[in-house]
Design an enzyme around this catalytic site. Structure first.
Site, short mmCIF file in Angstrom:
data_model
loop_
_atom_site.label_atom_id
_atom_site.label_comp_id
_atom_site.label_asym_id
_atom_site.label_seq_id
_atom_site.Cartn_x
_atom_site.Cartn_y
_atom_site.Cartn_z
N GLU A 232 -13.75 -16.42 55.89
CA GLU A 232 -15.16 -16.77 55.76
C GLU A 232 -15.52 -16.62 54.29
O GLU A 232 -15.58 -15.51 53.76
CB GLU A 232 -16.06 -15.87 56.61
CG GLU A 232 -17.50 -16.34 56.58
CD GLU A 232 -18.52 -15.25 56.82
OE1 GLU A 232 -19.49 -15.17 56.02
OE2 GLU A 232 -18.33 -14.47 57.76
N CYS A 266 -24.17 -13.96 53.62
CA CYS A 266 -23.32 -15.14 53.78
C CYS A 266 -24.11 -16.31 54.36
O CYS A 266 -23.90 -17.46 53.97
CB CYS A 266 -22.14 -14.82 54.70
SG CYS A 266 -21.13 -13.44 54.15
#
Length: 465
Positions: A232, A266
Site C-alpha cells: 500500500e 493514506c
C-alpha cells in the site's frame, strides 16, 4: 559502534527514542524462533488461534493512556485524539476474529463425485514480514499482523523509526495474552537489514505500507525469491461534490477528511472537485471551518491540529503550496492567524487553495499534509477525468443524495475503494487495496486472508475396488 535508530519528537525536536539495530545473530535467532513457533502454531485449530489473538484488544486498551501520550511525542497527533486509534484496532481485530473460521475453512468443489473426497485448504505461508509506517501506526500494523497470526503464520514486525514504541507495545500486548514465544517478534532494523531479510528469502510474505520508491525497492528485493508482497503505497485521494450534495454535511466531513492527523493519512482527502452550482458556497464553508483549527503542541488538550511528524515532510507541503501560489493559485488562509506556524519546523498551518490545476504539484503529487486544492467542474465527465488524472488510486469519495449516480460515477473512477458521503475510513468487511502506483495486494475482509495463505488441494479416492 553499532548503528542506531532514533525518533526525534516533532513536539520540541528532542531525542525521544534511541535504539541499537538488531545484530546479525539476533536477526538469525529471531527468524529461527519464528520458524519453530510457526510449525506448532499452524496445527492449532483456527478458532483457538482467533480467540487467543483476539485478546490483543483488551491488552492494548489497558495501555491506552500511555499509548496516547507516546503517539503525541512520537508523531505529533494531538493527545485528545491519541487513544482513538485503539477503536479501529478493536473494530478490525474483532471483525477478523469473527470471520476467521468461515474465511479459512476448506473450499469444497460444487460438483460431487462419488467415491472421492475433494477439497482445498488454506495453509499458512510461514513467516509474514510486516513493515509498518508511522502515520497510523497501530491500525496499519493490525491490518496484516492480526489476520496473519490467525491464519497460522508467524510474524516479524519492523516498525517505522518515528514510532518505534508502537512495535514495543504490540510485543508487550502479545506477550501479555500468552501468544507462544517466537510467534510475534518486533525487531529494530535498518533499511539495509530490512532489504537483506527479504532478498535473502528468509520470509514468505511482505506486508508493506509506505512510499512508492520504498515499495519498488521491496519488489526488487523479492525478485527471484518467490516471496509474495502486499504493497500500500502513495495516494492522492479525490472527492467529487455533486450538484445535489448535502452541502453542510459535505463541508464538515471533507474538512475532517483533509486535515485530521495533519493530513497525514493514506486515504486522506488531498483534492476536491465541486460542481459549479455549489462551488462558491462549498469553498466559503470549507475555509470558514478550516480556520477554526487550533495548531499547537499535541500535548495540549486544546490542540486540534498537531505538528507534522518531521520538518522535511512539512517542507514538502510548503514547497507545493508556494509553487501553486506562484503559478496563480489563491491561498484562503493567512498562516499568521495560526501563531504556532513556523518555517523550518514541523508546525504547519492548514491551507485551502483555489485557482489550482493539474499542472501544479499540489494537485498531482502526494502532499501528505494539511493542504487541499479545490477545483470547479461543470459535470460528471469532467470530474471523472480529473479524478483519474493521477498516478495513484486508493480511495475516491462521491458526495450526492443519489446512490445510483454514485455507483455510476464510481464505476468509472480508477481506485481501490469508492465512498459515498464519507471518506477517510477503512471498513474491515471490505478489502483494502489500490491500483496504479498505490500498489497491489489485499488487506482485511475474507479476501485479506487469501493473501496470507496458500491453497492446497486434496483429491482422495476413497475406494480402490
Amino acid at each position: 559502534m553499532s548503528a542506531r535508530i532514533q525518533c526525534i519528537s516533532p513536539v520540541d525536536g528532542s531525542l525521544y527514542v534511541d535504539r541499537p539495530v538488531a545484530t546479525p545473530s539476533e536477526i538469525d535467532a529471531a527468524l529461527a524462533r519464528a520458524r519453530a513457533a510457526q510449525k506448532a502454531w499452524r496445527r492449532v485449530p483456527v478458532g483457538e488461534r482467533a480467540r487467543l489473538v483476539g485478546g490483543l484488544v483488551e491488552a492494548m486498551k489497558a495501555m491506552g493512556n500511555r499509548i496516547g501520550e507516546e503517539l503525541a511525542w512520537q508523531m505529533g497527533r494531538p493527545i485528545r485524539y491519541g487513544q482513538g486509534e485503539l477503536r479501529g484496532v478493536e473494530e478490525r481485530t474483532t471483525y477478523m476474529v469473527g470471520i476467521a473460521e468461515e474465511a479459512l475453512a476448506p473450499v469444497l468443489p460444487k460438483d460431487v463425485r462419488p467415491g472421492f473426497e475433494r477439497y482445498v485448504t488454506r495453509d499458512p505461508l510461514g513467516i509474514v514480514f510486516t513493515i509498518a509506517p508511522w502515520n497510523y501506526p497501530y491500525l496499519t500494523t493490525v491490518n496484516s499482523v492480526v489476520p496473519a497470526l490467525i491464519a497460522g503464520n508467524a510474524v516479524i514486525l519492523k516498525h517505522a523509526a518515528q514510532t518505534l514504541l508502537v512495535g514495543d507495545r504490540f510485543q508487550e500486548a502479545f506477550d501479555r495474552i500468552g501468544l507462544p514465544a517466537g510467534l510475534f517478534q518486533h525487531l529494530v532494523l535498518s533499511h539495509d537489514q530490512t532489504i537483506g531479510i527479504i532478498a535473502g528469502g528468509h520470509v514468505n510474505h511482505v506486508a508493506f505500507t509506505g512510499s512508492v520508491p520504498a515499495g519498488r525497492a521491496i519488489e526488487r528485493a523479492c525478485a527471484g525469491t518467490f516471496t509474495t508482497c502486499g504493497l500500500e503505497l502513495g495516494g492522492k485521494d479525490p472527492a467529487y461534490v455533486m450538484a445535489d450534495a448535502n452541502l453542510p454535511f459535505a463541508v464538515e466531513n471533507l474538512v475532517d477528511g483533509a486535515f485530521f492527523n495533519s493530513g497525514q493519512c493514506c486515504c486522506g482527502i488531498e483534492r476536491i472537485y465541486v460542481h459549479e452550482s455549489l462551488y462558491d458556497g462549498f469553498v466559503q464553508g470549507f475555509v470558514d471551518l478550516t480556520a477554526k483549527y487550533v495548531l499547537g503542541s499535541p500535548l495540549s488538550a486544546d490542540t486540534t491540529l498537531g505538528p507534522m511528524a518531521r520538518t522535511n515532510l512539512a517542507d514538502v507541503v510548503r514547497r507545493q503550496t508556494a509553487e501553486a501560489i506562484a503559478a496563480g493559485a489563491t491561498a484562503h488562509l493567512d498562516p499568521k492567524t495560526f501563531p504556532e506556524n513556523r518555517d523550518g519546523s514541523p508546525y504547519l498551518a492548514p491551507q485551502v487553495l483555489t485557482g489550482v490545476g493539474h499542472t501544479m504539484s499540489v494537485m498531482t503529487e502526494e502532499s501528505f499534509g494539511p493542504v487541499v486544492g479545490i477545483m470547479k467542474v461543470k459535470d460528471d465527465a469532467e470530474a471523472i477525468g480529473l479524478m483519474n488524472d493521477s498516478p495513484y488510486g486508493l480511495t475516491a469519495s462521491i458526495w450526492t443524495e443519489d446512490a445510483a449516480a454514485a455507483k455510476r460515477v464510481g464505476a468509472e473512477v480508477e481506485t481501490g475503494t469508492v465512498y459515498m458521503n464519507r471518506c477517510d475510513y477503512l471498513d474491515p468487511g471490505l478489502v483494502w487495496t489500490g491500483v496504479k502506483d498505490t500498489g497491489h495486494g489485499a488487506a482485511l475482509s475474507a479476501i485479506g486472508y487469501d493473501a496470507l495463505t496458500r491453497p492446497k488441494s486434496y483429491h482422495l479416492r476413497l475406494t480402490t475396488n
